[in-house]
Enzyme design. Structure first.
Site, PDB file in Angstrom:
ATOM      1  N   GLY A  20     -30.861  13.730  -6.956  1.00 50.48           N
ATOM      2  CA  GLY A  20     -31.767  13.457  -8.070  1.00 50.48           C
ATOM      3  C   GLY A  20     -31.523  12.149  -8.806  1.00 50.48           C
ATOM      4  N   MET A  94     -37.098  16.931   0.644  1.00 47.48           N
ATOM      5  CA  MET A  94     -36.888  16.999   2.091  1.00 47.48           C
ATOM      6  C   MET A  94     -37.812  17.967   2.824  1.00 47.48           C
ATOM      7  SD  MET A  94     -34.766  14.650   2.318  1.00 47.48           S
ATOM      8  CE  MET A  94     -34.169  14.695   3.998  1.00 47.48           C
ATOM      9  N   ILE A  96     -41.728  18.914   4.245  1.00 47.52           N
ATOM     10  CA  ILE A  96     -43.016  18.298   4.548  1.00 47.52           C
ATOM     11  C   ILE A  96     -44.116  19.168   3.952  1.00 47.52           C
ATOM     12  CG2 ILE A  96     -44.590  17.650   6.410  1.00 47.52           C
ATOM     13  CD1 ILE A  96     -42.100  16.849   8.026  1.00 47.52           C
ATOM     14  N   LEU A  97     -44.962  18.567   3.143  1.00 47.77           N
ATOM     15  CA  LEU A  97     -46.022  19.328   2.470  1.00 47.77           C
ATOM     16  C   LEU A  97     -47.187  19.561   3.428  1.00 47.77           C
ATOM     17  CD1 LEU A  97     -45.856  17.257  -0.833  1.00 47.77           C
ATOM     18  CD2 LEU A  97     -45.169  19.663  -0.592  1.00 47.77           C
ATOM     19  N   HIS A 113     -39.163   6.001   0.211  1.00 54.79           N
ATOM     20  CA  HIS A 113     -38.552   6.139   1.540  1.00 54.79           C
ATOM     21  C   HIS A 113     -37.556   5.002   1.759  1.00 54.79           C
ATOM     22  CE1 HIS A 113     -38.344   7.411   5.708  1.00 54.79           C
ATOM     23  NE2 HIS A 113     -38.402   6.131   6.037  1.00 54.79           N
ATOM     24  N   ASP A 149     -44.718   9.686   6.203  1.00 50.97           N
ATOM     25  CA  ASP A 149     -44.320   8.321   5.807  1.00 50.97           C
ATOM     26  C   ASP A 149     -45.335   7.256   6.228  1.00 50.97           C
ATOM     27  OD1 ASP A 149     -41.964   9.384   4.721  1.00 50.97           O
ATOM     28  OD2 ASP A 149     -40.898   9.213   6.619  1.00 50.97           O
TER      29      ASP A 149
HETATM   30  C1  GRF Z   1     -33.253   8.430  -1.402  1.00 51.57           C
HETATM   31  O1  GRF Z   1     -32.632   7.499  -0.578  1.00 51.57           O
HETATM   32  C2  GRF Z   1     -34.707   8.556  -1.017  1.00 51.57           C
HETATM   33  O2  GRF Z   1     -35.270   7.365  -0.574  1.00 51.57           O
HETATM   34  C3  GRF Z   1     -34.604   9.516   0.123  1.00 51.57           C
HETATM   35  O3  GRF Z   1     -33.624  10.445  -0.273  1.00 51.57           O
HETATM   36  C4  GRF Z   1     -32.723   9.828  -1.180  1.00 51.57           C
HETATM   37  C5  GRF Z   1     -32.704  10.662  -2.412  1.00 51.57           C
HETATM   38  O4  GRF Z   1     -31.751  10.284  -3.344  1.00 51.57           O
HETATM   39  N1  GRF Z   1     -35.891  10.065   0.454  1.00 51.57           N
HETATM   40  P1  GRF Z   1     -31.726  10.944  -4.792  1.00 51.57           P
HETATM   41  O5  GRF Z   1     -31.776  12.464  -4.637  1.00 51.57           O
HETATM   42  O6  GRF Z   1     -32.886  10.414  -5.574  1.00 51.57           O
HETATM   43  O7  GRF Z   1     -30.405  10.510  -5.375  1.00 51.57           O
END
Ligand code: GRF
Length: 192
Positions: A20, A94, A96-97, A113, A149
């Site tokens: 987060g 993480m 996929i919607l 991303h 993506d």
């Molecule tokens: C980030 O690198 C984002 O681009 C990827 O997952 C990571 C999440 O990091 N999709 P965080 O939970 O915001 O610290």
């Protein structure tokens, strides 16, 4: 122009699965006078997400849904509609919607991303960039459409890869840029 106040800022939900840190940067950004958004809800598919701590710290509503089936997504949709959420920021989310969820919030879902899209969609972006001996990697904020993506790109930031970089050091460097890029993307699409 008069600054946006709490009542006319765009009501936003942030979806997370893990640490987060992007959520935290978005919350801090949302508190700025110039910010067009107010974060009303944090949603996670994982009750152990470290990022859920920010709900308590910043007094934001949090909800956990497993997103395992249409019924679970329906519950999410109801929750979002109930609170008039108009923007969804995926931040390290993480799951996929489904197509129907995305259709329901067409043009209102953003994702960050860790690569220079369209290069390296999906997972293991740092490993792929290093393995291909790329000179640069980076991060991208884009609209979410039904292909992974692949939605319209809003903005990107390049990060230099040096010969000592490992996936871990590269991830760290990119994450620092992500924290600036996501707020900048929101300003870009929403500032009047
Ligand atoms: C980030 O690198 C984002 O681009 C990827 O997952 C990571 C999440 O990091 N999709 P965080 O939970 O915001 O610290």
């Amino acid at each position: 122009m008069a600054p946006l106040t709490g009542s006319n800022k765009i009501k936003t939900a942030v979806f997370i699965s893990g640490t987060g840190s992007n959520l935290k940067s978005l919350i801090r950004f949302s508190k700025l006078k110039k910010s067009p958004i107010i974060i009303k809800m944090i949603i996670s598919n994982n009750s152990n997400s470290k990022g859920l701590q920010y709900a308590k710290i910043y007094k934001i509503k949090k909800k956990v849904f497993n997103f395992k089936n249409i019924l679970s997504e329906k519950k999410v949709t109801n929750e979002l509609k109930k609170d008039n959420i108009n923007l969804i920021c995926l931040a390290g989310f993480m799951k996929i919607l489904s197509k129907s969820f995305i259709k329901n919030f067409k043009g209102k879902i953003l994702n960050i991303h860790p690569s220079l899209l369209p290069k390296y969609k999906g997972l293991n972006t740092y490993e792929k960039a290093i393995k291909n001996k790329d000179k640069y990697s980076g991060c991208t904020v884009h609209f979410v459409n039904s292909r992974l993506d692949s939605g319209k790109i809003i903005n990107q930031k390049k990060v230099r890869i040096n010969k000592f970089d490992t996936p871990k050091t590269l991830a760290k460097k990119i994450l620092i840029q992500e924290h600036k890029l996501y707020p900048a993307a929101i300003m870009k699409i929403l500032s009047l």
